[in-house]
Enzyme design. Sequence first.
Site, short mmCIF file in Angstrom:
data_model
loop_
_atom_site.label_atom_id
_atom_site.label_comp_id
_atom_site.label_asym_id
_atom_site.label_seq_id
_atom_site.Cartn_x
_atom_site.Cartn_y
_atom_site.Cartn_z
NE ARG A 1 14.90 3.49 -7.92
CZ ARG A 1 13.69 3.73 -7.26
NH1 ARG A 1 13.11 2.94 -6.63
NH2 ARG A 1 12.87 4.99 -7.24
CG MET B 1 -9.11 -15.88 -1.73
SD MET B 1 -9.64 -17.08 -3.09
CE MET B 1 -8.11 -17.87 -3.49
CE1 TYR C 1 -8.12 -24.03 4.20
CE2 TYR C 1 -8.33 -21.49 4.22
CZ TYR C 1 -8.80 -22.83 3.63
OH TYR C 1 -9.70 -22.65 2.84
CE LYS D 1 5.52 6.60 -6.95
NZ LYS D 1 7.18 6.48 -7.02
C1 LIG Z 1 7.10 7.89 -5.99
C2 LIG Z 1 7.99 8.91 -5.98
C3 LIG Z 1 7.94 9.90 -5.23
C4 LIG Z 1 7.11 10.14 -4.00
O1 LIG Z 1 7.62 9.32 -3.17
P1 LIG Z 1 7.20 9.45 -1.62
O2 LIG Z 1 7.89 8.59 -0.65
O3 LIG Z 1 5.66 8.74 -1.77
O4 LIG Z 1 6.97 10.85 -1.33
C5 LIG Z 1 8.77 11.17 -5.73
N1 LIG Z 1 9.68 10.93 -6.68
C6 LIG Z 1 9.66 10.02 -7.34
C7 LIG Z 1 10.64 10.04 -8.72
C8 LIG Z 1 9.02 8.78 -7.04
O5 LIG Z 1 8.97 8.00 -7.98
#
Ligand SMILES: *Cc1c(COP(=O)(O)O)cnc(C)c1O
Length: 356
Positions: free
Chosen positions: A130, A301, A253, A35
């Site tokens: 969640r 930046m 800065y 993802k």
């Molecule tokens: C992001 C995610 C993972 C992976 O999590 P990590 O901590 O990066 O291993 C696994 N299952 C779900 C449902 C996720 O959203």
Amino acid sequence: MPRPLSATIHTSALANNLAVARKYAPNSRIWAVVKANAYGHGLARAFPGLRATDGFGLLDLEEAVKLRELGWAGPILLLEGFFRPTDIDVIDRYSLTTVVHSDEQLRMLEMARLSKPVNIQLKMNSGMNRLGYTPERFRAAWERARACQGVGQITLMTHFSDADSERGIAEQMAAFERGAQGIAGARSLANSAATLWHRPSHFDWVRPGIILYGASPSGISSAIEGTGLQPAMTFASELIGVQTLAEGQSVGYGSTFRARGTMRIGVVACGYADGYPRIAPEGTPVIVDGIRTQIVGRVSMDMLTVDLSPCPTANVGTRVELWGTTLPIDDVAHACGTIGYELMCAIAQRVPVRAE
Ligand SMILES: *Cc1c(COP(=O)(O)O)cnc(C)c1O
């Protein structure tokens, strides 16, 4: 010439890390989680290193389609499921597997016209609070899914909130067992932390993300020492300027840093618009000329400034590693009060990324 800043993706490290995940969960299949554009590494760049996986997990339909276009014919799991009835057309067309966590999603599946049944992962809320069905409501949801013509295989799934910390997974495992009792089907529970540290949670499919990129699920680099995991991204630049400060002179800065004596400061081509955290305080580690030193003054930046006291031969053009094979991303993240996940996902669009 472009700026000397770039990120390099180490394909062999990705492949190595997938093999490490397999070594930890030898009897499970793996959803390699890609993802957020493969945690900032780039889906197309990460794919060759991870193609020995059993399936890919991600969120966006667009990323799923991209994986198919890259030639991936195996399973793809939508980790949050779908959002609108039209999404189901894409799921059907590209043969995706989807999480189902709500009655709204079940209803959309019941109404959908499909060319073939969709495999789903029915999500239980075992304590993260969640998404998903509570253990008490899980069986009814499973029965409803099973009765739905459009649903094929049903895998039972949940997600841990504390697999990387003291609290662990015992309570959530117990809740899962309670809700899933007597229900047949494959199980998928473990994220990276549970893959490394909670073997009883492995079951049929594990879902590692962060460890594939060589960082620690807990955000502490020492926690993955000895695992064989390797950083999959090196974020590096060069010195583009050197200043000699007299005692009491400041840099950057807000003049937040003042020299305690005569000292050399290096100016690095990397700033918060490149994804380096502005919040990085004085003392955040950085590698200059192969030597570990630290940030001084505020990150701006396009530039940041480093203490060259331990690097006497460093000069304009000297290599700077912001994180990567020499400096664990978790060490930088820790200094900034965050975790490696956030830093790698935040690499900015303007940074050239290449795979090797
Ligand atoms: C992001 C995610 C993972 C992976 O999590 P990590 O901590 O990066 O291993 C696994 N299952 C779900 C449902 C996720 O959203």
